[in-house]
Design a protein around this motif. Sequence first.
Motif, PDB file in Angstrom:
ATOM      1  N   VAL A 151      -4.072  12.359   4.000  1.00  0.00           N
ATOM      2  CA  VAL A 151      -3.106  11.269   4.094  1.00  0.00           C
ATOM      3  C   VAL A 151      -3.752   9.917   3.789  1.00  0.00           C
ATOM      4  O   VAL A 151      -3.136   9.058   3.155  1.00  0.00           O
ATOM      5  CB  VAL A 151      -2.446  11.251   5.489  1.00  0.00           C
ATOM      6  N   ASP A 152      -4.991   9.725   4.228  1.00  0.00           N
ATOM      7  CA  ASP A 152      -5.673   8.452   3.967  1.00  0.00           C
ATOM      8  C   ASP A 152      -5.810   8.215   2.465  1.00  0.00           C
ATOM      9  O   ASP A 152      -5.616   7.083   1.985  1.00  0.00           O
ATOM     10  CB  ASP A 152      -7.057   8.446   4.631  1.00  0.00           C
ATOM     11  N   GLU A 153      -6.142   9.284   1.730  1.00  0.00           N
ATOM     12  CA  GLU A 153      -6.259   9.165   0.280  1.00  0.00           C
ATOM     13  C   GLU A 153      -4.904   8.848  -0.363  1.00  0.00           C
ATOM     14  O   GLU A 153      -4.827   8.121  -1.357  1.00  0.00           O
ATOM     15  CB  GLU A 153      -6.824  10.452  -0.315  1.00  0.00           C
ATOM     16  N   ALA A 154      -3.844   9.390   0.232  1.00  0.00           N
ATOM     17  CA  ALA A 154      -2.492   9.100  -0.270  1.00  0.00           C
ATOM     18  C   ALA A 154      -2.152   7.626  -0.084  1.00  0.00           C
ATOM     19  O   ALA A 154      -1.534   7.007  -0.960  1.00  0.00           O
ATOM     20  CB  ALA A 154      -1.469   9.981   0.447  1.00  0.00           C
ATOM     21  N   PHE A 155      -2.572   7.047   1.044  1.00  0.00           N
ATOM     22  CA  PHE A 155      -2.329   5.619   1.289  1.00  0.00           C
ATOM     23  C   PHE A 155      -3.162   4.747   0.346  1.00  0.00           C
ATOM     24  O   PHE A 155      -2.762   3.630   0.009  1.00  0.00           O
ATOM     25  CB  PHE A 155      -2.606   5.272   2.749  1.00  0.00           C
ATOM     26  N   GLU A 156      -4.302   5.257  -0.059  1.00  0.00           N
ATOM     27  CA  GLU A 156      -5.099   4.518  -1.048  1.00  0.00           C
ATOM     28  C   GLU A 156      -4.337   4.429  -2.372  1.00  0.00           C
ATOM     29  O   GLU A 156      -4.388   3.401  -3.068  1.00  0.00           O
ATOM     30  CB  GLU A 156      -6.448   5.210  -1.256  1.00  0.00           C
ATOM     31  N   LEU A 157      -3.618   5.492  -2.711  1.00  0.00           N
ATOM     32  CA  LEU A 157      -2.802   5.456  -3.923  1.00  0.00           C
ATOM     33  C   LEU A 157      -1.648   4.471  -3.778  1.00  0.00           C
ATOM     34  O   LEU A 157      -1.234   3.838  -4.752  1.00  0.00           O
ATOM     35  CB  LEU A 157      -2.249   6.857  -4.237  1.00  0.00           C
ATOM     36  N   GLN A 173       0.646  -0.789  -5.570  1.00  0.00           N
ATOM     37  CA  GLN A 173       0.989  -2.193  -5.336  1.00  0.00           C
ATOM     38  C   GLN A 173       0.157  -3.118  -6.215  1.00  0.00           C
ATOM     39  O   GLN A 173       0.663  -4.125  -6.734  1.00  0.00           O
ATOM     40  CB  GLN A 173       0.798  -2.509  -3.850  1.00  0.00           C
ATOM     41  N   LYS A 174      -1.130  -2.773  -6.413  1.00  0.00           N
ATOM     42  CA  LYS A 174      -1.977  -3.586  -7.279  1.00  0.00           C
ATOM     43  C   LYS A 174      -1.514  -3.517  -8.731  1.00  0.00           C
ATOM     44  O   LYS A 174      -1.588  -4.517  -9.460  1.00  0.00           O
ATOM     45  CB  LYS A 174      -3.438  -3.124  -7.173  1.00  0.00           C
ATOM     46  N   GLU A 175      -1.058  -2.354  -9.147  1.00  0.00           N
ATOM     47  CA  GLU A 175      -0.590  -2.182 -10.521  1.00  0.00           C
ATOM     48  C   GLU A 175       0.865  -2.616 -10.686  1.00  0.00           C
ATOM     49  O   GLU A 175       1.442  -2.463 -11.769  1.00  0.00           O
ATOM     50  CB  GLU A 175      -0.765  -0.715 -10.957  1.00  0.00           C
ATOM     51  N   LYS A 176       1.439  -3.138  -9.599  1.00  0.00           N
ATOM     52  CA  LYS A 176       2.813  -3.657  -9.604  1.00  0.00           C
ATOM     53  C   LYS A 176       3.836  -2.615 -10.046  1.00  0.00           C
ATOM     54  O   LYS A 176       4.761  -2.887 -10.801  1.00  0.00           O
ATOM     55  CB  LYS A 176       2.901  -4.907 -10.485  1.00  0.00           C
ATOM     56  N   ILE A 177       3.623  -1.395  -9.546  1.00  0.00           N
ATOM     57  CA  ILE A 177       4.577  -0.312  -9.786  1.00  0.00           C
ATOM     58  C   ILE A 177       5.539  -0.249  -8.607  1.00  0.00           C
ATOM     59  O   ILE A 177       5.119  -0.289  -7.447  1.00  0.00           O
ATOM     60  CB  ILE A 177       3.842   1.035  -9.954  1.00  0.00           C
ATOM     61  N   CYS A 178       6.802  -0.189  -8.889  1.00  0.00           N
ATOM     62  CA  CYS A 178       7.824  -0.180  -7.837  1.00  0.00           C
ATOM     63  C   CYS A 178       7.606   0.989  -6.885  1.00  0.00           C
ATOM     64  O   CYS A 178       7.501   2.144  -7.308  1.00  0.00           O
ATOM     65  CB  CYS A 178       9.214  -0.095  -8.473  1.00  0.00           C
ATOM     66  N   VAL A 179       7.525   0.685  -5.598  1.00  0.00           N
ATOM     67  CA  VAL A 179       7.366   1.721  -4.582  1.00  0.00           C
ATOM     68  C   VAL A 179       8.753   2.030  -4.023  1.00  0.00           C
ATOM     69  O   VAL A 179       9.356   1.198  -3.347  1.00  0.00           O
ATOM     70  CB  VAL A 179       6.424   1.252  -3.451  1.00  0.00           C
TER      71      VAL A 179
END
Length: 409
Positions: free
Chosen positions: A255-261, A266-272
């Motif tokens: 899960v921690d690795e998933a949060f890193e993604l 957010q850094k790449e400004k991709i809509c979440v």
Amino acid sequence: MFSRHRSLLPHLTSSHKPPPPHFSLFSSSQPSNPTPTPNTNTNTNTNNKDNKILSRFHHKDWLTSKEATTLINSLTNPSTALTIFNLYSSRKDYNPTQPFCISLITKLAQSHHFNSIDTLLKSLPRKQHCFTEDFFFGLIKMYAHKANRIDKAIETLFDMPNYGTWPSSKTFNFVLNLLVNNKLYDTVLDVYLSATKLGFEIDACCLNIMIKGLCKRGELEGAFKVFDEFPKLGIPRNERTFCTLMHGLCEKGMVDEAFELLERMQKEKICVDVMVFNVLINGLRKKGKIDEAIEVLEVVMMRNGCYPNESSYQHVLYGLIDFKRFEEGKRVVEKMILKGFVPSYDSFKGLVLGFCREGLVEEVDWGVKGMVRMGFVPRMGMWRQIVKCVVVSKDHVCVSLDGILYDDL
């Protein structure tokens, strides 16, 4: 990427389950009402109608493809289509246009004559651009879903260029996703590597499906290699790319690795979007981090301008039930109902049985009434626990039994 140590298409040519008797080649919808069993008079009328249609194909007068299509569509017994195909294909005026083929294939599929469909396809003109991609897409869907013949679906995809038609993203990625969903991972790689041969240019959807397949197979390293291929191919990653990889990580408990993604998105400004957060909430729930899941639901999502949907609340609710935090679960249910969502039957069941074990009769009463208002019916096993709970709470026997069993039910 995918390893090749297993056979490509295990058991695909074995006996297949026939489709339902009524469907259209290019539609997955089924009729809502079954066809009534005809009486003797109806059968006679049906036979007479189909016999008249057959007689037209025996007649020597010129028969246009448009008329042949109309006659095929008028058949009442789909099995008659096989006879008509044999008659029409032997005529000098035989002209298998796309509308005629769609009508004939639909009838042949209804009567389970799939081998005759293969024969029809072999008789079609090649390299003449007479058939559109939609025709082949419908044919591939029929083989995959109605005939349960994935091998024929793949064969049709590779045969399209022989008819002067090349698959677009819709058709190519449908087959690729079909293989992933059926866990035919070795064949996924074969189809993927054949993209250039089929005149198809790899796109984001295609790569996302590859990531999905690798994650399902547990090959996260391979999935990240595909993830890194996006910029090399000049293809921008999208929210589905990240969401699919996050889901694979969460399934492995990472899960921690998933949060890193998520931070990378957010850094790449991709809509979440909400699906991304639902994956993360469910991952936290499975790791036992229910408080962090609640924080994502109530704080993080809103901070990112994303509103929870029914699944968002449902994942949190299941987590609270797993940890026997029934009162908090009750509040989530009330919030869901207030927002117009419908908690699942299993949610109500978990809460009611939890309240039963704790001897909280009033809460049990709330849960049962809530189930019924949502259209659910408690089953016998639940009623045993409910009655046992009420009987143990002697001070509430009469009032509670009346309230649970009769009031508002």
